[in-house]
Enzyme design. Structure first.
Site, PDB file in Angstrom:
ATOM      1  N   GLU A  72       0.768  -1.158   0.062  1.00  0.00           N
ATOM      2  CA  GLU A  72       0.030  -0.010  -0.146  1.00  0.00           C
ATOM      3  C   GLU A  72       0.885   1.266  -0.074  1.00  0.00           C
ATOM      4  OE1 GLU A  72      -2.927   0.048  -0.854  1.00  0.00           O
ATOM      5  OE2 GLU A  72      -3.995  -1.510   0.032  1.00  0.00           O
ATOM      6  N   HIS A  90      -2.805   2.478   8.508  1.00  0.00           N
ATOM      7  CA  HIS A  90      -4.054   1.696   7.757  1.00  0.00           C
ATOM      8  C   HIS A  90      -4.290   0.311   8.294  1.00  0.00           C
ATOM      9  CE1 HIS A  90      -5.973  -0.121   4.389  1.00  0.00           C
ATOM     10  NE2 HIS A  90      -5.135  -1.104   4.162  1.00  0.00           N
ATOM     11  N   HIS A  92      -7.235  -3.048   8.529  1.00  0.00           N
ATOM     12  CA  HIS A  92      -8.491  -3.874   8.182  1.00  0.00           C
ATOM     13  C   HIS A  92      -9.308  -3.841   9.427  1.00  0.00           C
ATOM     14  CE1 HIS A  92      -6.100  -5.570   4.495  1.00  0.00           C
ATOM     15  NE2 HIS A  92      -6.201  -4.150   4.354  1.00  0.00           N
ATOM     16  N   HIS A 152     -12.585  -2.790   2.199  1.00  0.00           N
ATOM     17  CA  HIS A 152     -11.229  -2.865   2.566  1.00  0.00           C
ATOM     18  C   HIS A 152     -10.868  -2.651   4.005  1.00  0.00           C
ATOM     19  CE1 HIS A 152      -6.887  -2.011   0.740  1.00  0.00           C
ATOM     20  NE2 HIS A 152      -6.848  -2.605   2.007  1.00  0.00           N
TER      21      HIS A 152
HETATM   22 ZN   LIG Z   1      -5.312  -2.753   3.118  1.00  0.00          ZN
END
Ligand SMILES: [Zn+2]
Length: 206
Positions: A72, A90, A92, A152
């Site tokens: 990412e 970031h 999930h 996501h």
């Molecule tokens: Zn991700």
């Protein structure tokens, strides 16, 4: 940059311990000047060591470290290029991902949403690691500290890794409150006037 790599490990371990990330899902970065330290691809965050974290320039070229940066990374770099953020988290995490699969935004149903910029937008779906996803997330973050990524997860930014990490914890909490409220009834969304009154109170002397 060693301090920044150590910091990445500290918050990577913390994210895993708090259940915000499972295994290798989720990535963090921190910027200093024109360099970015980022978590590597394919290493579980609970097992991260400082030397695992590569240092890149703002175009993503390796400066130090021989591990592959997170897939990412294009998203991290696009956001650094267009905001004054100095750190990005970031994940999930469960409730952020739940809301990101079903809603077009996370409405402000609690005044603490103001700490993330009010309503949180959901960036349209695009394949992970692509410039398309990076662009969608960059746009969704405009004027905000957080965005959800459709089907996501979530992203938060801040002036320090500590602040970006706390924003991720707050985003997850707000999403959990929203999901649980939907199970009980229809949550009331705070009006612009109610939110303005909170801002006024927060900034009033004494
Ligand atoms: Zn991700």
């Amino acid at each position: 940059m060693w301090d920044l790599r150590r910091e990445l490990c500290e918050y990577g371990h913390k994210a895993a311990k708090l259940g915000l990330v499972i295994g290798t899902s989720g990535n963090l970065s921190v910027r200093k000047g024109d360099l970015v330290a980022v978590t590597p691809s394919g290493v579980a965050l609970d097992r991260l060591n400082p030397e695992d974290c590569p240092i890149l320039d703002m175009e993503g070229h390796p400066v130090e470290g021989d591990t592959r940066p997170s897939s990412e990374t294009p998203m991290h770099l696009a956001i650094y290029a267009s905001t004054d953020a100095r750190a990005l988290v970031h994940t999930h995490s469960v409730f952020a991902t739940v809301v990101a699969t079903t809603a077009t935004e996370l409405p402000p149903i609690h005044y603490n949403a103001l700490l993330l910029g009010g309503a949180v937008r959901v960036a349209p779906y695009a394949t992970y690691g692509t410039p398309e996803l990076a662009e969608h997330v960059r746009a969704a973050l405009a004027g905000k500290q957080a965005a959800l990524l459709a089907n996501h997860g979530g992203v938060t930014i801040g002036p320090t890794l500590e602040k970006a990490f706390e924003a991720t914890r707050l985003l997850e909490w707000l999403c959990e409150v929203y999901v649980r409220a939907l199970g009980v009834g229809t949550p009331t969304v705070l009006t612009d006037e109610q939110l303005a009154a909170v801002v006024e109170r927060a900034f009033s002397p004494g």
